[in-house]
Design an enzyme around this catalytic site. Sequence first.
Site, mmCIF file in Angstrom:
data_model
loop_
_atom_site.group_PDB
_atom_site.id
_atom_site.type_symbol
_atom_site.label_atom_id
_atom_site.label_comp_id
_atom_site.label_asym_id
_atom_site.label_seq_id
_atom_site.Cartn_x
_atom_site.Cartn_y
_atom_site.Cartn_z
ATOM 1 N N LYS A 203 0.806 -1.257 -0.046
ATOM 2 C CA LYS A 203 -0.066 0.087 -0.021
ATOM 3 C C LYS A 203 0.746 1.333 -0.006
ATOM 4 O O LYS A 203 0.739 2.172 -0.656
ATOM 5 C CB LYS A 203 -1.069 -0.006 1.329
ATOM 6 N N CYS A 257 -3.994 10.718 1.425
ATOM 7 C CA CYS A 257 -3.115 9.573 0.896
ATOM 8 C C CYS A 257 -1.721 9.803 0.410
ATOM 9 O O CYS A 257 -0.903 9.501 1.258
ATOM 10 C CB CYS A 257 -4.138 8.790 0.013
HETATM 11 N N1 SAJ Z 1 -1.869 14.809 -9.063
HETATM 12 C C1 SAJ Z 1 -1.145 15.534 -9.604
HETATM 13 N N2 SAJ Z 1 -0.644 15.150 -10.970
HETATM 14 C C2 SAJ Z 1 -1.045 13.924 -11.161
HETATM 15 C C3 SAJ Z 1 -2.134 12.947 -10.552
HETATM 16 C C4 SAJ Z 1 -2.284 13.516 -9.422
HETATM 17 O O1 SAJ Z 1 -0.640 16.763 -9.358
HETATM 18 O O2 SAJ Z 1 -0.711 13.668 -12.500
HETATM 19 C C5 SAJ Z 1 -2.397 15.244 -7.629
HETATM 20 C C6 SAJ Z 1 -3.875 15.428 -7.547
HETATM 21 O O3 SAJ Z 1 -4.182 16.606 -8.114
HETATM 22 C C7 SAJ Z 1 -4.140 15.271 -6.189
HETATM 23 C C8 SAJ Z 1 -2.965 14.352 -5.673
HETATM 24 O O4 SAJ Z 1 -1.867 14.249 -6.486
HETATM 25 O O5 SAJ Z 1 -3.956 16.459 -5.206
HETATM 26 C C9 SAJ Z 1 -3.738 12.794 -5.247
HETATM 27 O O6 SAJ Z 1 -4.437 12.740 -6.248
HETATM 28 P P1 SAJ Z 1 -4.657 10.942 -6.808
HETATM 29 O O7 SAJ Z 1 -5.818 11.296 -7.886
HETATM 30 O O8 SAJ Z 1 -3.553 10.849 -7.462
HETATM 31 O O9 SAJ Z 1 -4.619 10.121 -5.783
HETATM 32 P P2 SAJ Z 1 -5.725 9.946 -4.532
HETATM 33 O O10 SAJ Z 1 -5.066 10.451 -3.270
HETATM 34 O O11 SAJ Z 1 -7.132 10.642 -4.926
HETATM 35 O O12 SAJ Z 1 -5.824 8.420 -4.516
HETATM 36 C C10 SAJ Z 1 -4.838 7.745 -4.176
HETATM 37 C C11 SAJ Z 1 -4.818 6.379 -5.191
HETATM 38 N N3 SAJ Z 1 -3.510 5.910 -5.121
HETATM 39 C C12 SAJ Z 1 -2.737 5.672 -6.385
HETATM 40 O O13 SAJ Z 1 -3.188 5.840 -7.497
HETATM 41 C C13 SAJ Z 1 -1.640 4.789 -6.249
HETATM 42 C C14 SAJ Z 1 -5.910 5.522 -4.631
HETATM 43 O O14 SAJ Z 1 -5.748 4.350 -5.486
HETATM 44 C C15 SAJ Z 1 -5.688 4.968 -3.231
HETATM 45 O O15 SAJ Z 1 -6.521 4.289 -2.731
HETATM 46 C C16 SAJ Z 1 -5.784 6.616 -2.643
HETATM 47 O O16 SAJ Z 1 -4.713 7.256 -2.866
HETATM 48 C C17 SAJ Z 1 -5.648 5.995 -0.694
HETATM 49 O O17 SAJ Z 1 -6.704 6.107 -0.216
HETATM 50 O O18 SAJ Z 1 -4.514 5.909 -0.424
#
Ligand code: SAJ
Length: 436
Positions: A203, A257
Site C-alpha cells: 500500500k 493518502c
Molecule cells: N496529482 C497531480 N498530478 C497527477 C496526478 C495527481 O498533481 O498527474 C495530484 C492530485 O491533484 C491530488 C494528488 O495528486 O492533489 C493525489 O490525487 P490522486 O488522484 O493521484 O490520488 P488520491 O489521493 O485521490 O488516491 C490515491 C490512489 N493511489 C494511487 O493511485 C496509487 C488511490 O488508488 C488510493 O486508494 C488512495 O490514494 C488512498 O486512499 O491511498
Amino acid sequence: MKTICVLGLGYIGLPTASMFAAHGWRVIGIDINSHIVRTLNDGGLHIQEAGLKALVQEAMASGNLIVRSAPEAADAFIIAVPTPIDHDKTANMRAVTLATESIVPHLRPGNLVVLESTSPPRTTVDLVKPILERSGLKAGDDFSLAYSPERVLPGQILKELVNNARVIGGIDRASAEAGRDLYATFVRGEIVLTDATTAEMVKLMENTFRDVNIALANELARIAERLGVNVWEAIDIANRHPRVNVLRPGPGVGGHCISVDPWFLVEAVPDVALLIREARMVNDAQPEFVVKRLAAALGSVDGKVLAALGLTYKADVDDARESPAVEVIKHLQMAGAQVRAFDPYVRHLPDLRESVVESLEQCVGQADGIVLLVDHREFKALDALHLAGLVCRRLVLDTRNALPRSAWESAGFEVLVLGDGSRQALSAGAPLDILA
Ligand code: SAJ
C-alpha cells in the site's frame, strides 16, 4: 446471517459497510463521531461520492446496515479509521489504537479482524495484535488477523471497491484465507494473499510511486519554465514513448493518502528513504512556486485582489484535506494578497472562513487576477467572456492546464499556464521561435 462490525464510517468504511450489507451481511457501522452517527440515522450523508447515497440508503432501508457509536459482538471486525501524520511527519496511530481497543471486550474465538487503514509497516503485528491479545485470546490460534489496504480512488470508490485487485496479508495463512473468504463476497478483482507486513508495504509503495512521479512532473515543469519550454507539450511528446508515462504537474499533491503515506516509509527507515523524502519536499513546495509565478506576473501580489478557483485536493470531489489549493491561498494571504475563493463542492472551510465566497461572481468581481487551482468540470466549462466583464484585470494563471486557452485569450485574458515557459522566453527575446 453473519455479522460484520465496520469501525470508522469515512470515505472507506462507509462504502465498504454498505457494500457488505448490499451482499447479504448484517453490518454494524460504528463511528465515534456522534454527528456522523446522527446524520446517517437521519437518512443523510456526511460525504459526497458518486452513487454512495443510494447504496447507503438502500442498505439502511433493508435493515442490513445499522449505525451505532460502539462495537458489538460480530463474526468479523474491519478497522477503517484515519491514520494522519502529525506536524513532525510521524504517523498518528491514535484512532487505530482506540478502535482496536474497543474491539477487545467483544472478541470471540473464531472471529476475524481486518485492518484496512493505511499504516506504517509492521502495525498489524506490532500494534494491533498485542492489543487484541489483551482479550486473553491468541492471534492465529483463537482468532484470525489480517491487513487489507483500501486502494480505491476517490471519485470512483464504488467501482474500484468491487473491481480492483485486493491484497490480503494475514499474520498466518489461515488468516489470509479467512480474509479472502470475507472480501470474495463482493470483490470481482483478483484477490492476492500474502503476509501482513508485505501488504502494508504494498500500500505504501503504491502511493509513494505516484508521489515520486508527480514530484518528477513538478520538477520538470520548473525546469521547463527556466528553459523557455512548454512542459505540457514536452510531456505529451515524451509519453508517446512506449515505456514513459510522465504524470501531470500541478499546484502540489494533496488528499489524505499520497501526501501522507510516503512519510510512513521515511519514518520507518529515514536513512534510506532519501528520494522519497525529497519527492515529498518538492511536492510540498509547489504551492509556493505557484505564488511566485503569480507574483512575477503581477509585479507583486501584495495588496492585490485575487480570485482562487477551487479548494479541493483534486477535481470533482468535495475533499479539501491537505489540499494544495488551500496552501496556495494561505501563502498568497501571507504575501499580502486579498483572496476570494470559490469551489462548487466546498461552501465552508473553517481554515479560510473569511475568504470562501458563495458564487463565482463574488469570487472574480473586480479581481486583479484569477488563479485556477482545481480542474473541476464546472471550471473547464466557464464562460470566459462573462468573466472578462467582471474582473479588474484580465489575467489568469492555470495551474492544471485545464482551461481552453484560445477561448480565454479571445475574451481578452492573458493566459499563463504553470509549466509553460515558452511565452515568457519568447517575449524575453530568446531564440526559440522556430515554429513561428
Ligand atoms: N496529482 C497531480 N498530478 C497527477 C496526478 C495527481 O498533481 O498527474 C495530484 C492530485 O491533484 C491530488 C494528488 O495528486 O492533489 C493525489 O490525487 P490522486 O488522484 O493521484 O490520488 P488520491 O489521493 O485521490 O488516491 C490515491 C490512489 N493511489 C494511487 O493511485 C496509487 C488511490 O488508488 C488510493 O486508494 C488512495 O490514494 C488512498 O486512499 O491511498
